[in-house]
Motif scaffolding. Structure first.
Motif, PDB file in Angstrom:
ATOM      1  N   SER A 272       0.826  -1.209   0.000  1.00  0.00           N
ATOM      2  CA  SER A 272       0.000   0.000   0.000  1.00  0.00           C
ATOM      3  C   SER A 272       0.860   1.259   0.000  1.00  0.00           C
ATOM      4  N   VAL A 273       1.953   1.229   0.745  1.00  0.00           N
ATOM      5  CA  VAL A 273       2.850   2.396   0.806  1.00  0.00           C
ATOM      6  C   VAL A 273       3.534   2.615  -0.547  1.00  0.00           C
ATOM      7  N   ILE A 274       3.979   1.537  -1.183  1.00  0.00           N
ATOM      8  CA  ILE A 274       4.617   1.653  -2.502  1.00  0.00           C
ATOM      9  C   ILE A 274       3.629   2.222  -3.518  1.00  0.00           C
ATOM     10  N   ALA A 275       2.392   1.697  -3.528  1.00  0.00           N
ATOM     11  CA  ALA A 275       1.380   2.179  -4.466  1.00  0.00           C
ATOM     12  C   ALA A 275       1.100   3.664  -4.264  1.00  0.00           C
ATOM     13  N   THR A 276       1.000   4.082  -3.009  1.00  0.00           N
ATOM     14  CA  THR A 276       0.731   5.489  -2.715  1.00  0.00           C
ATOM     15  C   THR A 276       1.917   6.365  -3.096  1.00  0.00           C
ATOM     16  N   GLY A 277       3.137   5.891  -2.810  1.00  0.00           N
ATOM     17  CA  GLY A 277       4.326   6.641  -3.200  1.00  0.00           C
ATOM     18  C   GLY A 277       4.415   6.822  -4.704  1.00  0.00           C
ATOM     19  N   ILE A 278       4.133   5.760  -5.453  1.00  0.00           N
ATOM     20  CA  ILE A 278       4.153   5.848  -6.923  1.00  0.00           C
ATOM     21  C   ILE A 278       3.129   6.869  -7.407  1.00  0.00           C
ATOM     22  N   GLY A 279       1.924   6.824  -6.852  1.00  0.00           N
ATOM     23  CA  GLY A 279       0.879   7.743  -7.279  1.00  0.00           C
ATOM     24  C   GLY A 279       1.226   9.197  -7.024  1.00  0.00           C
ATOM     25  N   PHE A 280       1.728   9.505  -5.819  1.00  0.00           N
ATOM     26  CA  PHE A 280       2.009  10.897  -5.473  1.00  0.00           C
ATOM     27  C   PHE A 280       3.239  11.438  -6.199  1.00  0.00           C
ATOM     28  N   MET A 281       4.281  10.635  -6.337  1.00  0.00           N
ATOM     29  CA  MET A 281       5.454  11.125  -7.070  1.00  0.00           C
ATOM     30  C   MET A 281       5.140  11.320  -8.548  1.00  0.00           C
ATOM     31  N   ALA A 282       4.392  10.386  -9.123  1.00  0.00           N
ATOM     32  CA  ALA A 282       4.015  10.527 -10.527  1.00  0.00           C
ATOM     33  C   ALA A 282       3.195  11.798 -10.732  1.00  0.00           C
ATOM     34  N   PHE A 283       2.283  12.075  -9.803  1.00  0.00           N
ATOM     35  CA  PHE A 283       1.482  13.289  -9.938  1.00  0.00           C
ATOM     36  C   PHE A 283       2.349  14.544  -9.813  1.00  0.00           C
ATOM     37  N   ALA A 284       3.276  14.555  -8.861  1.00  0.00           N
ATOM     38  CA  ALA A 284       4.148  15.723  -8.689  1.00  0.00           C
ATOM     39  C   ALA A 284       4.928  16.007  -9.969  1.00  0.00           C
ATOM     40  N   LEU A 285       5.460  14.973 -10.588  1.00  0.00           N
ATOM     41  CA  LEU A 285       6.227  15.149 -11.811  1.00  0.00           C
ATOM     42  C   LEU A 285       5.352  15.584 -12.981  1.00  0.00           C
ATOM     43  N   VAL A 286       4.174  14.984 -13.094  1.00  0.00           N
ATOM     44  CA  VAL A 286       3.326  15.330 -14.228  1.00  0.00           C
ATOM     45  C   VAL A 286       2.734  16.741 -14.071  1.00  0.00           C
ATOM     46  N   TRP A 287       2.550  17.180 -12.839  1.00  0.00           N
ATOM     47  CA  TRP A 287       2.065  18.545 -12.629  1.00  0.00           C
ATOM     48  C   TRP A 287       3.119  19.561 -13.105  1.00  0.00           C
ATOM     49  N   VAL A 288       4.388  19.235 -12.887  1.00  0.00           N
ATOM     50  CA  VAL A 288       5.463  20.105 -13.387  1.00  0.00           C
ATOM     51  C   VAL A 288       5.401  20.169 -14.920  1.00  0.00           C
ATOM     52  N   LEU A 289       5.257  19.026 -15.567  1.00  0.00           N
ATOM     53  CA  LEU A 289       5.155  19.002 -17.037  1.00  0.00           C
ATOM     54  C   LEU A 289       3.937  19.778 -17.509  1.00  0.00           C
ATOM     55  N   TYR A 290       2.822  19.609 -16.801  1.00  0.00           N
ATOM     56  CA  TYR A 290       1.580  20.308 -17.162  1.00  0.00           C
ATOM     57  C   TYR A 290       1.754  21.821 -17.038  1.00  0.00           C
ATOM     58  N   ALA A 291       2.406  22.246 -15.958  1.00  0.00           N
ATOM     59  CA  ALA A 291       2.623  23.681 -15.744  1.00  0.00           C
ATOM     60  C   ALA A 291       3.546  24.265 -16.808  1.00  0.00           C
ATOM     61  N   VAL A 292       4.586  23.523 -17.191  1.00  0.00           N
ATOM     62  CA  VAL A 292       5.520  23.994 -18.215  1.00  0.00           C
ATOM     63  C   VAL A 292       4.812  24.125 -19.558  1.00  0.00           C
ATOM     64  N   ALA A 293       3.894  23.188 -19.850  1.00  0.00           N
ATOM     65  CA  ALA A 293       3.193  23.211 -21.132  1.00  0.00           C
ATOM     66  C   ALA A 293       2.085  24.254 -21.177  1.00  0.00           C
ATOM     67  N   SER A 294       1.651  24.752 -20.009  1.00  0.00           N
ATOM     68  CA  SER A 294       0.528  25.707 -19.978  1.00  0.00           C
ATOM     69  C   SER A 294       0.947  27.097 -20.445  1.00  0.00           C
TER      70      SER A 294
END
Length: 472
Positions: free
Chosen positions: A450-472
Protein backbone atom coordinates in the motif's frame (compact mmCIF):
# COMPACT_ATOMS: atom_id res chain seq x y z
CA UNK A 1 -13.71 27.94 -11.07
CA UNK A 2 -13.98 24.55 -12.72
CA UNK A 3 -16.64 24.26 -15.43
CA UNK A 4 -19.57 22.09 -14.45
CA UNK A 5 -18.61 18.45 -14.47
CA UNK A 6 -20.77 15.45 -15.28
CA UNK A 7 -23.25 14.57 -12.56
CA UNK A 8 -22.12 11.84 -10.24
CA UNK A 9 -22.86 8.45 -11.68
CA UNK A 10 -26.06 7.17 -10.12
CA UNK A 11 -25.82 3.88 -8.33
CA UNK A 12 -27.06 0.89 -10.26
CA UNK A 13 -29.08 -0.03 -7.17
CA UNK A 14 -30.99 2.83 -5.59
CA UNK A 15 -30.53 3.34 -1.85
CA UNK A 16 -32.41 5.52 0.64
CA UNK A 17 -29.47 6.50 2.86
CA UNK A 18 -27.97 9.99 3.06
CA UNK A 19 -24.48 10.72 1.77
CA UNK A 20 -22.96 11.31 5.26
CA UNK A 21 -24.45 8.03 6.48
CA UNK A 22 -23.04 6.16 3.48
CA UNK A 23 -19.57 7.61 4.03
CA UNK A 24 -19.63 6.64 7.71
CA UNK A 25 -20.82 3.17 6.70
CA UNK A 26 -17.92 2.78 4.27
CA UNK A 27 -15.35 3.80 6.89
CA UNK A 28 -16.92 1.50 9.47
CA UNK A 29 -16.96 -1.41 7.00
CA UNK A 30 -13.26 -1.07 6.27
CA UNK A 31 -12.50 -0.84 10.01
CA UNK A 32 -14.56 -3.96 10.78
CA UNK A 33 -12.88 -5.84 7.94
CA UNK A 34 -9.43 -5.02 9.28
CA UNK A 35 -10.42 -6.10 12.80
CA UNK A 36 -11.83 -9.40 11.55
CA UNK A 37 -8.70 -10.22 9.56
CA UNK A 38 -5.96 -8.79 11.78
CA UNK A 39 -7.33 -9.27 15.30
CA UNK A 40 -9.83 -12.11 15.08
CA UNK A 41 -7.81 -13.94 12.38
CA UNK A 42 -10.90 -14.79 10.35
CA UNK A 43 -9.94 -16.02 6.88
CA UNK A 44 -9.90 -13.11 4.41
CA UNK A 45 -12.39 -14.80 2.08
CA UNK A 46 -15.02 -15.14 4.80
CA UNK A 47 -14.27 -11.70 6.25
CA UNK A 48 -14.73 -10.01 2.87
CA UNK A 49 -17.99 -11.82 2.13
CA UNK A 50 -19.46 -11.14 5.59
CA UNK A 51 -18.51 -7.44 5.57
CA UNK A 52 -19.76 -7.03 1.99
CA UNK A 53 -23.15 -8.46 3.01
CA UNK A 54 -23.43 -6.33 6.16
CA UNK A 55 -22.34 -3.18 4.30
CA UNK A 56 -24.90 -3.73 1.56
CA UNK A 57 -27.66 -4.15 4.17
CA UNK A 58 -26.55 -1.09 6.16
CA UNK A 59 -26.32 1.03 2.99
CA UNK A 60 -29.94 0.28 2.19
CA UNK A 61 -29.54 -1.86 -0.91
CA UNK A 62 -32.97 -3.47 -1.41
CA UNK A 63 -33.30 -7.13 -0.49
CA UNK A 64 -34.29 -8.01 -4.05
CA UNK A 65 -30.98 -6.66 -5.34
CA UNK A 66 -28.77 -7.78 -2.48
CA UNK A 67 -27.57 -11.15 -3.75
CA UNK A 68 -27.18 -9.98 -7.35
CA UNK A 69 -25.05 -7.05 -6.21
CA UNK A 70 -22.75 -9.35 -4.25
CA UNK A 71 -22.46 -12.03 -6.91
CA UNK A 72 -21.97 -9.58 -9.77
CA UNK A 73 -19.02 -7.98 -8.00
CA UNK A 74 -17.57 -11.40 -7.28
CA UNK A 75 -18.19 -12.74 -10.77
CA UNK A 76 -16.99 -9.67 -12.66
CA UNK A 77 -13.69 -9.75 -10.80
CA UNK A 78 -13.19 -13.46 -11.37
CA UNK A 79 -14.02 -13.10 -15.06
CA UNK A 80 -10.87 -11.03 -15.51
CA UNK A 81 -8.63 -12.47 -12.82
CA UNK A 82 -9.27 -16.23 -12.70
CA UNK A 83 -7.99 -17.09 -16.18
CA UNK A 84 -5.00 -14.76 -15.86
CA UNK A 85 -4.00 -16.20 -12.50
CA UNK A 86 -4.71 -19.78 -13.55
CA UNK A 87 -2.78 -19.74 -16.82
CA UNK A 88 -0.06 -17.59 -15.27
CA UNK A 89 0.37 -20.00 -12.36
CA UNK A 90 0.63 -22.99 -14.71
CA UNK A 91 3.16 -21.19 -16.90
CA UNK A 92 5.18 -20.21 -13.84
CA UNK A 93 5.13 -23.75 -12.45
CA UNK A 94 6.35 -25.21 -15.75
CA UNK A 95 9.14 -22.65 -15.99
CA UNK A 96 10.20 -23.49 -12.44
CA UNK A 97 10.06 -27.29 -12.57
CA UNK A 98 11.79 -27.45 -15.96
CA UNK A 99 14.77 -25.59 -14.55
CA UNK A 100 13.92 -22.52 -16.62
CA UNK A 101 13.56 -20.25 -13.62
CA UNK A 102 17.03 -21.25 -12.45
CA UNK A 103 18.45 -20.65 -15.96
CA UNK A 104 16.92 -17.17 -16.09
CA UNK A 105 17.97 -16.41 -12.51
CA UNK A 106 21.56 -17.50 -13.24
CA UNK A 107 21.65 -15.29 -16.33
CA UNK A 108 20.29 -12.24 -14.52
CA UNK A 109 22.68 -12.69 -11.61
CA UNK A 110 25.62 -13.13 -13.99
CA UNK A 111 24.74 -9.85 -15.75
CA UNK A 112 23.85 -7.75 -12.70
CA UNK A 113 25.69 -9.51 -9.88
CA UNK A 114 24.20 -10.96 -6.72
CA UNK A 115 24.24 -7.62 -4.89
CA UNK A 116 22.03 -6.12 -7.60
CA UNK A 117 19.62 -9.03 -7.82
CA UNK A 118 16.63 -6.89 -6.68
CA UNK A 119 17.44 -4.35 -9.42
CA UNK A 120 17.74 -7.13 -12.01
CA UNK A 121 14.32 -8.51 -11.09
CA UNK A 122 12.78 -5.04 -11.03
CA UNK A 123 14.18 -4.17 -14.47
CA UNK A 124 12.98 -7.50 -15.87
CA UNK A 125 9.51 -6.82 -14.42
CA UNK A 126 9.56 -3.31 -15.89
CA UNK A 127 10.01 -4.66 -19.41
CA UNK A 128 7.67 -7.59 -18.89
CA UNK A 129 5.00 -5.32 -17.43
CA UNK A 130 4.86 -3.05 -20.47
CA UNK A 131 2.04 -4.82 -22.30
CA UNK A 132 0.89 -7.41 -19.76
CA UNK A 133 -1.39 -6.76 -16.79
CA UNK A 134 0.03 -6.73 -13.26
CA UNK A 135 -1.97 -9.82 -12.26
CA UNK A 136 -0.61 -12.07 -15.02
CA UNK A 137 2.90 -10.61 -15.18
CA UNK A 138 3.54 -10.86 -11.45
CA UNK A 139 2.36 -14.47 -11.33
CA UNK A 140 4.61 -15.47 -14.24
CA UNK A 141 7.63 -13.73 -12.66
CA UNK A 142 7.07 -15.33 -9.26
CA UNK A 143 9.01 -18.58 -9.88
CA UNK A 144 12.02 -16.53 -11.00
CA UNK A 145 11.74 -14.32 -7.92
CA UNK A 146 11.37 -17.37 -5.69
CA UNK A 147 14.39 -19.07 -7.29
CA UNK A 148 16.63 -16.03 -6.77
CA UNK A 149 15.49 -15.65 -3.15
CA UNK A 150 16.19 -19.35 -2.43
CA UNK A 151 19.58 -19.25 -4.09
CA UNK A 152 20.74 -16.09 -2.29
CA UNK A 153 19.01 -17.10 0.97
CA UNK A 154 17.67 -13.61 1.46
CA UNK A 155 14.26 -12.42 2.55
CA UNK A 156 11.71 -12.79 -0.23
CA UNK A 157 10.64 -9.18 0.39
CA UNK A 158 13.97 -7.91 -0.99
CA UNK A 159 13.28 -9.48 -4.37
CA UNK A 160 9.49 -9.48 -4.64
CA UNK A 161 8.67 -5.89 -3.66
CA UNK A 162 10.94 -4.15 -6.24
CA UNK A 163 9.43 -6.41 -8.91
CA UNK A 164 5.89 -5.64 -7.72
CA UNK A 165 6.69 -1.92 -7.75
CA UNK A 166 7.80 -2.13 -11.39
CA UNK A 167 4.65 -3.97 -12.45
CA UNK A 168 2.47 -1.53 -10.52
CA UNK A 169 4.00 1.55 -12.16
CA UNK A 170 3.62 0.15 -15.68
CA UNK A 171 0.05 -1.00 -15.02
CA UNK A 172 -0.95 2.37 -13.58
CA UNK A 173 0.61 4.90 -15.94
CA UNK A 174 1.48 3.42 -19.31
CA UNK A 175 -0.70 2.38 -22.26
CA UNK A 176 -1.76 -0.20 -23.41
CA UNK A 177 -3.00 -0.86 -19.87
CA UNK A 178 -6.76 -0.28 -19.54
CA UNK A 179 -6.75 2.69 -17.14
CA UNK A 180 -4.60 5.04 -19.26
CA UNK A 181 -6.25 3.87 -22.50
CA UNK A 182 -9.81 4.38 -21.21
CA UNK A 183 -8.99 7.80 -19.70
CA UNK A 184 -7.32 8.85 -22.96
CA UNK A 185 -10.41 7.91 -24.93
CA UNK A 186 -12.78 9.80 -22.63
CA UNK A 187 -10.68 12.98 -22.60
CA UNK A 188 -9.72 12.84 -26.29
CA UNK A 189 -6.00 12.54 -25.55
CA UNK A 190 -3.55 11.01 -28.01
CA UNK A 191 -2.50 7.58 -26.70
CA UNK A 192 0.99 8.01 -28.17
CA UNK A 193 1.51 11.24 -26.19
CA UNK A 194 0.13 9.57 -23.09
CA UNK A 195 2.70 6.81 -23.57
CA UNK A 196 5.50 9.39 -23.83
CA UNK A 197 4.34 11.31 -20.75
CA UNK A 198 3.74 8.07 -18.85
CA UNK A 199 7.32 6.94 -19.47
CA UNK A 200 8.83 10.39 -18.75
CA UNK A 201 7.03 10.42 -15.41
CA UNK A 202 6.99 6.70 -14.74
CA UNK A 203 10.65 5.75 -15.10
CA UNK A 204 11.99 8.08 -12.38
CA UNK A 205 8.94 7.25 -10.28
CA UNK A 206 9.68 3.53 -10.63
CA UNK A 207 13.31 3.97 -9.60
CA UNK A 208 12.57 6.11 -6.53
CA UNK A 209 9.28 4.63 -5.32
CA UNK A 210 8.98 1.29 -7.06
CA UNK A 211 12.59 0.21 -6.47
CA UNK A 212 14.35 2.31 -3.80
CA UNK A 213 11.36 2.73 -1.50
CA UNK A 214 10.50 -0.95 -1.96
CA UNK A 215 14.00 -1.91 -0.82
CA UNK A 216 13.74 0.30 2.26
CA UNK A 217 10.38 -1.19 3.23
CA UNK A 218 11.60 -4.73 2.54
CA UNK A 219 14.63 -4.29 4.79
CA UNK A 220 12.43 -2.97 7.59
CA UNK A 221 10.07 -5.94 7.34
CA UNK A 222 10.60 -9.24 9.15
CA UNK A 223 12.48 -11.94 7.26
CA UNK A 224 10.15 -13.69 4.82
CA UNK A 225 10.98 -17.21 3.66
CA UNK A 226 9.93 -18.36 0.20
CA UNK A 227 6.45 -19.92 0.51
CA UNK A 228 5.16 -22.92 -1.41
CA UNK A 229 2.47 -20.84 -3.11
CA UNK A 230 3.35 -22.30 -6.51
CA UNK A 231 4.14 -25.77 -5.14
CA UNK A 232 7.27 -27.19 -3.59
CA UNK A 233 10.61 -26.20 -5.12
CA UNK A 234 12.55 -28.52 -7.35
CA UNK A 235 11.04 -31.15 -9.56
CA UNK A 236 13.67 -30.89 -12.31
CA UNK A 237 14.86 -34.48 -11.89
CA UNK A 238 17.21 -35.73 -14.59
CA UNK A 239 15.64 -33.53 -17.26
CA UNK A 240 18.23 -31.32 -18.98
CA UNK A 241 17.78 -27.63 -18.33
CA UNK A 242 16.35 -25.58 -21.20
CA UNK A 243 18.42 -22.97 -22.95
CA UNK A 244 18.15 -19.29 -22.10
CA UNK A 245 16.75 -18.68 -25.60
CA UNK A 246 13.86 -21.09 -25.05
CA UNK A 247 12.97 -19.51 -21.71
CA UNK A 248 13.17 -16.05 -23.25
CA UNK A 249 10.81 -17.19 -26.02
CA UNK A 250 8.30 -18.52 -23.49
CA UNK A 251 8.40 -15.33 -21.43
CA UNK A 252 8.34 -12.90 -24.35
CA UNK A 253 5.64 -14.64 -26.42
CA UNK A 254 2.72 -13.21 -24.36
CA UNK A 255 4.17 -9.72 -24.84
CA UNK A 256 4.43 -10.17 -28.60
CA UNK A 257 0.90 -11.56 -28.87
CA UNK A 258 -0.56 -8.77 -26.73
CA UNK A 259 1.32 -6.16 -28.78
CA UNK A 260 -0.24 -7.68 -31.91
CA UNK A 261 -3.70 -7.31 -30.39
CA UNK A 262 -3.01 -3.72 -29.34
CA UNK A 263 -1.64 -2.87 -32.76
CA UNK A 264 -4.69 -4.28 -34.53
CA UNK A 265 -7.02 -2.31 -32.25
CA UNK A 266 -5.06 0.87 -32.98
CA UNK A 267 -5.23 0.19 -36.72
CA UNK A 268 -9.01 -0.18 -36.53
CA UNK A 269 -9.65 2.88 -34.34
CA UNK A 270 -7.10 5.32 -35.78
CA UNK A 271 -6.41 4.26 -39.35
CA UNK A 272 -9.76 3.02 -40.59
CA UNK A 273 -8.78 -0.63 -41.02
CA UNK A 274 -11.83 -2.88 -41.40
CA UNK A 275 -12.53 -4.55 -38.06
CA UNK A 276 -13.93 -7.58 -39.91
CA UNK A 277 -10.65 -8.14 -41.72
CA UNK A 278 -9.69 -11.80 -41.00
CA UNK A 279 -6.15 -10.85 -39.98
CA UNK A 280 -7.44 -8.19 -37.59
CA UNK A 281 -9.89 -10.64 -36.04
CA UNK A 282 -7.15 -13.25 -35.52
CA UNK A 283 -4.76 -10.70 -33.99
CA UNK A 284 -7.43 -9.39 -31.64
CA UNK A 285 -8.23 -12.90 -30.43
CA UNK A 286 -4.67 -14.10 -29.86
CA UNK A 287 -3.72 -10.68 -28.49
CA UNK A 288 -6.19 -10.78 -25.61
CA UNK A 289 -4.30 -11.46 -22.38
CA UNK A 290 -6.10 -14.71 -21.39
CA UNK A 291 -5.68 -16.23 -24.87
CA UNK A 292 -2.05 -15.08 -25.08
CA UNK A 293 -1.31 -16.80 -21.77
CA UNK A 294 -3.23 -19.91 -22.84
CA UNK A 295 -1.17 -20.18 -26.04
CA UNK A 296 2.06 -19.54 -24.15
CA UNK A 297 1.33 -22.09 -21.41
CA UNK A 298 0.55 -24.75 -24.07
CA UNK A 299 3.79 -23.92 -25.89
CA UNK A 300 5.66 -24.14 -22.57
CA UNK A 301 4.23 -27.62 -22.05
CA UNK A 302 5.51 -28.64 -25.48
CA UNK A 303 8.97 -27.06 -25.26
CA UNK A 304 9.73 -27.56 -21.57
CA UNK A 305 7.98 -30.83 -20.74
CA UNK A 306 7.08 -32.91 -23.81
CA UNK A 307 10.14 -32.28 -26.01
CA UNK A 308 12.86 -32.78 -23.35
CA UNK A 309 11.22 -36.08 -22.35
CA UNK A 310 10.75 -37.15 -25.99
CA UNK A 311 7.01 -37.36 -25.53
CA UNK A 312 7.20 -39.79 -22.61
CA UNK A 313 5.44 -37.63 -20.05
CA UNK A 314 2.74 -39.96 -18.76
CA UNK A 315 0.61 -38.07 -16.25
CA UNK A 316 3.25 -35.41 -15.68
CA UNK A 317 1.39 -32.63 -17.50
CA UNK A 318 -1.77 -33.29 -15.52
CA UNK A 319 0.20 -33.36 -12.27
CA UNK A 320 1.96 -30.09 -13.14
CA UNK A 321 -1.31 -28.31 -13.80
CA UNK A 322 -2.86 -29.69 -10.60
CA UNK A 323 0.19 -28.65 -8.58
CA UNK A 324 0.03 -25.15 -10.04
CA UNK A 325 -3.71 -24.58 -9.67
CA UNK A 326 -4.29 -26.08 -6.21
CA UNK A 327 -2.36 -23.41 -4.23
CA UNK A 328 -3.92 -20.48 -6.14
CA UNK A 329 -7.58 -21.45 -5.65
CA UNK A 330 -7.68 -19.62 -2.31
CA UNK A 331 -6.04 -16.57 -3.90
CA UNK A 332 -8.63 -16.50 -6.69
CA UNK A 333 -11.52 -16.71 -4.20
CA UNK A 334 -10.08 -13.95 -2.00
CA UNK A 335 -9.51 -11.75 -5.04
CA UNK A 336 -13.12 -12.30 -6.13
CA UNK A 337 -14.36 -11.44 -2.63
CA UNK A 338 -12.31 -8.24 -2.76
CA UNK A 339 -14.12 -7.38 -5.98
CA UNK A 340 -17.43 -8.09 -4.24
CA UNK A 341 -16.60 -5.61 -1.48
CA UNK A 342 -15.54 -2.99 -4.01
CA UNK A 343 -18.79 -3.46 -5.95
CA UNK A 344 -20.89 -2.94 -2.82
CA UNK A 345 -19.08 0.31 -2.08
CA UNK A 346 -19.57 1.41 -5.68
CA UNK A 347 -23.29 0.62 -5.70
CA UNK A 348 -23.91 2.84 -2.68
CA UNK A 349 -22.81 5.90 -4.67
CA UNK A 350 -20.09 6.87 -2.20
CA UNK A 351 -17.52 7.54 -4.91
CA UNK A 352 -19.86 9.78 -6.86
CA UNK A 353 -20.75 11.74 -3.73
CA UNK A 354 -17.08 12.37 -3.00
CA UNK A 355 -16.50 13.52 -6.59
CA UNK A 356 -19.44 15.93 -6.37
CA UNK A 357 -18.01 17.43 -3.20
CA UNK A 358 -14.66 18.02 -4.87
CA UNK A 359 -15.91 19.53 -8.10
CA UNK A 360 -17.14 22.74 -6.41
CA UNK A 361 -13.74 23.68 -4.95
CA UNK A 362 -12.44 25.49 -8.04
CA UNK A 363 -9.07 23.72 -8.14
CA UNK A 364 -7.05 23.33 -11.37
CA UNK A 365 -8.13 20.53 -13.70
CA UNK A 366 -4.97 18.51 -13.19
CA UNK A 367 -5.33 18.62 -9.40
CA UNK A 368 -9.08 17.97 -9.54
CA UNK A 369 -8.52 14.88 -11.68
CA UNK A 370 -5.91 13.54 -9.29
CA UNK A 371 -8.00 14.06 -6.13
CA UNK A 372 -11.24 12.76 -7.66
CA UNK A 373 -9.40 9.63 -8.80
CA UNK A 374 -8.05 9.15 -5.26
CA UNK A 375 -11.54 9.51 -3.78
CA UNK A 376 -12.95 6.96 -6.19
CA UNK A 377 -10.02 4.61 -5.64
CA UNK A 378 -10.43 4.68 -1.85
CA UNK A 379 -14.18 4.24 -2.15
CA UNK A 380 -14.37 1.25 -4.49
CA UNK A 381 -10.88 -0.24 -4.92
CA UNK A 382 -10.42 -0.69 -8.67
CA UNK A 383 -7.74 1.57 -10.19
CA UNK A 384 -9.21 1.11 -13.66
CA UNK A 385 -12.72 2.06 -12.53
CA UNK A 386 -11.40 5.04 -10.53
CA UNK A 387 -9.38 6.37 -13.48
CA UNK A 388 -12.13 5.82 -16.01
CA UNK A 389 -14.82 7.39 -13.83
CA UNK A 390 -12.66 10.39 -12.93
CA UNK A 391 -11.91 10.97 -16.61
CA UNK A 392 -15.63 10.81 -17.41
CA UNK A 393 -16.40 13.36 -14.72
CA UNK A 394 -13.74 15.73 -16.06
CA UNK A 395 -14.61 15.27 -19.73
CA UNK A 396 -17.16 18.16 -19.94
CA UNK A 397 -14.73 20.51 -18.20
CA UNK A 398 -11.97 19.56 -20.65
CA UNK A 399 -14.28 19.99 -23.63
CA UNK A 400 -15.28 23.46 -22.38
CA UNK A 401 -11.65 24.59 -22.09
CA UNK A 402 -10.08 25.04 -25.57
CA UNK A 403 -6.74 25.96 -24.02
CA UNK A 404 -6.06 22.32 -23.21
CA UNK A 405 -3.50 21.22 -25.82
CA UNK A 406 -2.51 17.69 -26.75
CA UNK A 407 0.43 17.51 -24.35
CA UNK A 408 -1.66 18.97 -21.51
CA UNK A 409 -4.38 16.39 -22.13
CA UNK A 410 -1.78 13.64 -21.94
CA UNK A 411 -0.54 15.07 -18.63
CA UNK A 412 -4.11 15.19 -17.34
CA UNK A 413 -4.61 11.51 -18.20
CA UNK A 414 -1.43 10.53 -16.32
CA UNK A 415 -2.44 12.70 -13.34
CA UNK A 416 -5.78 10.87 -13.15
CA UNK A 417 -4.23 7.41 -13.42
CA UNK A 418 -1.65 8.38 -10.78
CA UNK A 419 -4.44 9.21 -8.35
CA UNK A 420 -6.23 5.99 -9.24
CA UNK A 421 -3.30 3.82 -8.09
CA UNK A 422 -2.85 5.35 -4.63
CA UNK A 423 -4.03 3.98 -1.27
CA UNK A 424 -4.45 0.35 -2.30
CA UNK A 425 -6.18 -1.37 0.61
CA UNK A 426 -8.62 -4.12 1.50
CA UNK A 427 -11.19 -3.37 -1.23
CA UNK A 428 -8.57 -3.72 -3.99
CA UNK A 429 -8.29 -7.16 -5.59
CA UNK A 430 -4.60 -6.50 -6.41
CA UNK A 431 -3.92 -5.98 -2.70
CA UNK A 432 -5.08 -9.52 -1.97
CA UNK A 433 -3.48 -11.04 -5.05
CA UNK A 434 0.04 -9.85 -4.24
CA UNK A 435 -0.32 -10.29 -0.49
CA UNK A 436 -1.57 -13.87 -0.69
CA UNK A 437 0.90 -15.03 -3.32
CA UNK A 438 3.72 -13.82 -1.06
CA UNK A 439 1.92 -15.18 2.03
CA UNK A 440 1.98 -11.76 3.72
CA UNK A 441 -0.36 -10.95 6.57
CA UNK A 442 -2.70 -8.00 6.05
CA UNK A 443 -0.70 -5.63 8.26
CA UNK A 444 2.53 -6.27 6.36
CA UNK A 445 0.74 -5.85 3.02
CA UNK A 446 -0.56 -2.46 4.16
CA UNK A 447 2.91 -1.41 5.33
CA UNK A 448 4.61 -2.42 2.07
CA UNK A 449 2.40 -2.81 -1.00
CA UNK A 450 0.00 0.00 0.00
CA UNK A 451 2.85 2.40 0.81
CA UNK A 452 4.62 1.65 -2.50
CA UNK A 453 1.38 2.18 -4.47
CA UNK A 454 0.73 5.49 -2.72
CA UNK A 455 4.33 6.64 -3.20
CA UNK A 456 4.15 5.85 -6.92
CA UNK A 457 0.88 7.74 -7.28
CA UNK A 458 2.01 10.90 -5.47
CA UNK A 459 5.45 11.13 -7.07
CA UNK A 460 4.02 10.53 -10.53
CA UNK A 461 1.48 13.29 -9.94
CA UNK A 462 4.15 15.72 -8.69
CA UNK A 463 6.23 15.15 -11.81
CA UNK A 464 3.33 15.33 -14.23
CA UNK A 465 2.06 18.55 -12.63
CA UNK A 466 5.46 20.11 -13.39
CA UNK A 467 5.16 19.00 -17.04
CA UNK A 468 1.58 20.31 -17.16
CA UNK A 469 2.62 23.68 -15.74
CA UNK A 470 5.52 23.99 -18.21
CA UNK A 471 3.19 23.21 -21.13
CA UNK A 472 0.53 25.71 -19.98
Amino acid sequence: MLPTLLPAATAAVETTRSTPFLMVTAVAAIAVLLVLIIKIKLHAFYALVVVSLLTAIAAGIPAADLVSTLTSGFGNTLSTVALLVGFGAVLGRIVETSGGARVLADTLLARFGEKRAPLALSVASLFYGFPIFLDAGFVVMLPIIFTVARRLRGSLMLYAMPAAGAFLMMHALVPPHPGPVAASSLLGADVGLVLVVGLLVGLPTWYVMGYRLALVLARRSPFLAVPETLGKPGGEGDQPRPSFGVILLVLLLPLVLIFCGTGSNTAVSNYGVDEDNPLVVVLQVIGSTPVALLITSLLAMLLLVVRPNRGKVGSRLEDLVDDALAPVCSIILITGAGGMFGRVLTETGIGGALADALQATGMPLVLAGFIIAIALRVAQGSATVAGTTAAGLLAPAVAADPSQGGFQLACLVVAITAGAITFSHVNDSGFWLVGRFLQLDTTTTLKTWSVIATGIGFMAFALVWVLYAVAS
